[in-house]
Design a protein around this motif. Structure first.
Motif, PDB file in Angstrom:
ATOM      1  N   VAL A 189       0.815  -1.214   0.000  1.00 44.78           N
ATOM      2  CA  VAL A 189       0.000   0.000   0.000  1.00 44.78           C
ATOM      3  C   VAL A 189       0.855   1.273   0.000  1.00 44.78           C
ATOM      4  O   VAL A 189       0.395   2.316  -0.448  1.00 44.78           O
ATOM      5  N   LYS A 190       2.109   1.194   0.435  1.00 44.70           N
ATOM      6  CA  LYS A 190       2.923   2.414   0.408  1.00 44.70           C
ATOM      7  C   LYS A 190       3.240   2.850  -1.021  1.00 44.70           C
ATOM      8  O   LYS A 190       3.624   3.992  -1.245  1.00 44.70           O
ATOM      9  N   LYS A 191       3.037   1.981  -1.990  1.00 47.60           N
ATOM     10  CA  LYS A 191       3.221   2.325  -3.406  1.00 47.60           C
ATOM     11  C   LYS A 191       1.874   2.476  -4.117  1.00 47.60           C
ATOM     12  O   LYS A 191       1.817   2.488  -5.346  1.00 47.60           O
ATOM     13  N   LEU A 192       0.783   2.606  -3.341  1.00 48.68           N
ATOM     14  CA  LEU A 192      -0.555   2.728  -3.913  1.00 48.68           C
ATOM     15  C   LEU A 192      -0.604   3.884  -4.904  1.00 48.68           C
ATOM     16  O   LEU A 192      -0.180   4.999  -4.602  1.00 48.68           O
ATOM     17  N   SER A 193      -1.085   3.594  -6.105  1.00 47.13           N
ATOM     18  CA  SER A 193      -1.186   4.576  -7.184  1.00 47.13           C
ATOM     19  C   SER A 193      -2.194   4.032  -8.186  1.00 47.13           C
ATOM     20  O   SER A 193      -2.820   2.996  -7.942  1.00 47.13           O
ATOM     21  N   TYR A 194      -2.310   4.687  -9.318  1.00 47.19           N
ATOM     22  CA  TYR A 194      -3.165   4.132 -10.356  1.00 47.19           C
ATOM     23  C   TYR A 194      -2.631   2.780 -10.817  1.00 47.19           C
ATOM     24  O   TYR A 194      -3.384   1.882 -11.151  1.00 47.19           O
ATOM     25  N   PHE A 195      -1.322   2.621 -10.802  1.00 49.35           N
ATOM     26  CA  PHE A 195      -0.688   1.397 -11.306  1.00 49.35           C
ATOM     27  C   PHE A 195      -0.572   0.296 -10.258  1.00 49.35           C
ATOM     28  O   PHE A 195      -0.492  -0.868 -10.588  1.00 49.35           O
ATOM     29  N   THR A 196      -0.526   0.667  -8.994  1.00 46.47           N
ATOM     30  CA  THR A 196      -0.529  -0.295  -7.883  1.00 46.47           C
ATOM     31  C   THR A 196      -1.879  -0.136  -7.205  1.00 46.47           C
ATOM     32  O   THR A 196      -2.086   0.791  -6.426  1.00 46.47           O
ATOM     33  N   ASN A 197      -2.804  -1.041  -7.528  1.00 50.78           N
ATOM     34  CA  ASN A 197      -4.166  -0.868  -7.048  1.00 50.78           C
ATOM     35  C   ASN A 197      -4.941  -2.162  -7.244  1.00 50.78           C
ATOM     36  O   ASN A 197      -4.339  -3.200  -7.517  1.00 50.78           O
ATOM     37  N   ILE A 198      -6.280  -2.067  -7.101  1.00 54.57           N
ATOM     38  CA  ILE A 198      -7.139  -3.240  -7.268  1.00 54.57           C
ATOM     39  C   ILE A 198      -8.240  -2.965  -8.279  1.00 54.57           C
ATOM     40  O   ILE A 198      -8.560  -1.820  -8.582  1.00 54.57           O
ATOM     41  N   LEU A 199      -8.819  -4.044  -8.768  1.00 48.27           N
ATOM     42  CA  LEU A 199     -10.023  -3.974  -9.594  1.00 48.27           C
ATOM     43  C   LEU A 199     -11.193  -4.192  -8.638  1.00 48.27           C
ATOM     44  O   LEU A 199     -11.369  -5.288  -8.095  1.00 48.27           O
ATOM     45  N   TYR A 200     -11.968  -3.129  -8.399  1.00 49.49           N
ATOM     46  CA  TYR A 200     -13.109  -3.215  -7.509  1.00 49.49           C
ATOM     47  C   TYR A 200     -14.282  -3.821  -8.271  1.00 49.49           C
ATOM     48  O   TYR A 200     -14.646  -3.345  -9.345  1.00 49.49           O
ATOM     49  N   ILE A 201     -14.839  -4.894  -7.728  1.00 50.68           N
ATOM     50  CA  ILE A 201     -15.946  -5.596  -8.366  1.00 50.68           C
ATOM     51  C   ILE A 201     -17.093  -5.698  -7.357  1.00 50.68           C
ATOM     52  O   ILE A 201     -16.885  -6.146  -6.222  1.00 50.68           O
ATOM     53  N   LYS A 202     -18.269  -5.289  -7.773  1.00 53.23           N
ATOM     54  CA  LYS A 202     -19.438  -5.363  -6.903  1.00 53.23           C
ATOM     55  C   LYS A 202     -20.635  -5.817  -7.723  1.00 53.23           C
ATOM     56  O   LYS A 202     -20.906  -5.281  -8.788  1.00 53.23           O
ATOM     57  N   LYS A 203     -21.329  -6.837  -7.225  1.00 52.76           N
ATOM     58  CA  LYS A 203     -22.535  -7.318  -7.905  1.00 52.76           C
ATOM     59  C   LYS A 203     -23.649  -6.306  -7.683  1.00 52.76           C
ATOM     60  O   LYS A 203     -23.876  -5.848  -6.569  1.00 52.76           O
ATOM     61  N   LEU A 204     -24.347  -5.957  -8.757  1.00 55.66           N
ATOM     62  CA  LEU A 204     -25.438  -4.953  -8.658  1.00 55.66           C
ATOM     63  C   LEU A 204     -26.778  -5.646  -8.476  1.00 55.66           C
ATOM     64  O   LEU A 204     -26.976  -6.763  -8.802  1.00 55.66           O
TER      65      LEU A 204
END
Length: 194
Positions: free
Chosen positions: A179-194
């Motif tokens: 997380v100390k390198k969190l950026s657009y490139f170090t991140n997650i794909l957020y997925i949520k069922k609608l």
């Protein structure tokens, strides 16, 4: 119906993990590995390929195409999902998003990418014989799936780790290191069922 041994062995040899009968079931109780590879390649070309000319076409999978591909994949089964890359750059909010998805049993596509190649993310494995976490591998540019959050005490120090699936194996990464390198490139794909 169980997969045929032949199908499992061929899938194993091709490096395809975690096939279930729902993934590959046909009337013959198996699918030829060549047909499965063609299906995967077609899905990749349709959903994920980022059309660029050489030498930029070797850049790999782009996060925004992954988000689109997830929506299209679930959509073909009538399942609506919200899928967005890098919804936050907040270190506190990202752990909330990860916790939410883990609690719902959603594997979390994540990445680590740094421009300074000296900033490697260490991957750890668990040594059952010694009952300890040990350094196993590292990366500066890699996608993996987060599958859980665990707390491990080592040397009287409590660390929060993310359990991750990568290269077909289970590893652990220190949350604080990632997380100390969190950026657009170090991140997650957020997925949520609608």
């Amino acid at each position: 119906t169980e997969l045929s041994i032949r199908g499992e062995l061929e899938a194993e040899q091709a490096g395809i993990d975690n096939l279930s009968e729902n993934d590959v079931y046909t009337e013959k109780d198996y699918i030829e590995i060549s047909d499965y590879k063609k299906y995967i390649e077609d899905r990749y070309n349709k959903c994920y390929r980022f059309p660029m000319k050489p030498p930029f076409n070797a850049m790999g999978l782009m996060p925004w195409t992954m988000a689109r591909g997830i929506k299209e994949f679930y959509g073909q089964f009538g399942i609506k999902v919200k899928s967005k890359w890098a919804t936050t750059l907040s270190k506190n909010k990202i752990i909330d998003n990860i916790s939410e998805m883990v609690d719902k049993g959603i594997p979390i596509p994540a990445s680590y990418y740094v421009f300074n190649k000296k900033n490697k993310l260490m991957f750890y494995s668990y040594d059952e014989k010694k009952n300890e976490i040990k350094e196993s591998s590292s990366c500066t540019s890699h996608y993996f799936n987060i599958t859980g959050i665990i707390h491990i005490e080592t040397n009287n120090e409590k660390n929060r780790y993310l359990s991750v699936s990568s290269w077909g194996e289970l590893y652990y990464i220190k949350f604080d290191d990632w997380v100390k390198k969190l950026s657009y490139f170090t991140n997650i794909l957020y997925i949520k069922k609608l």
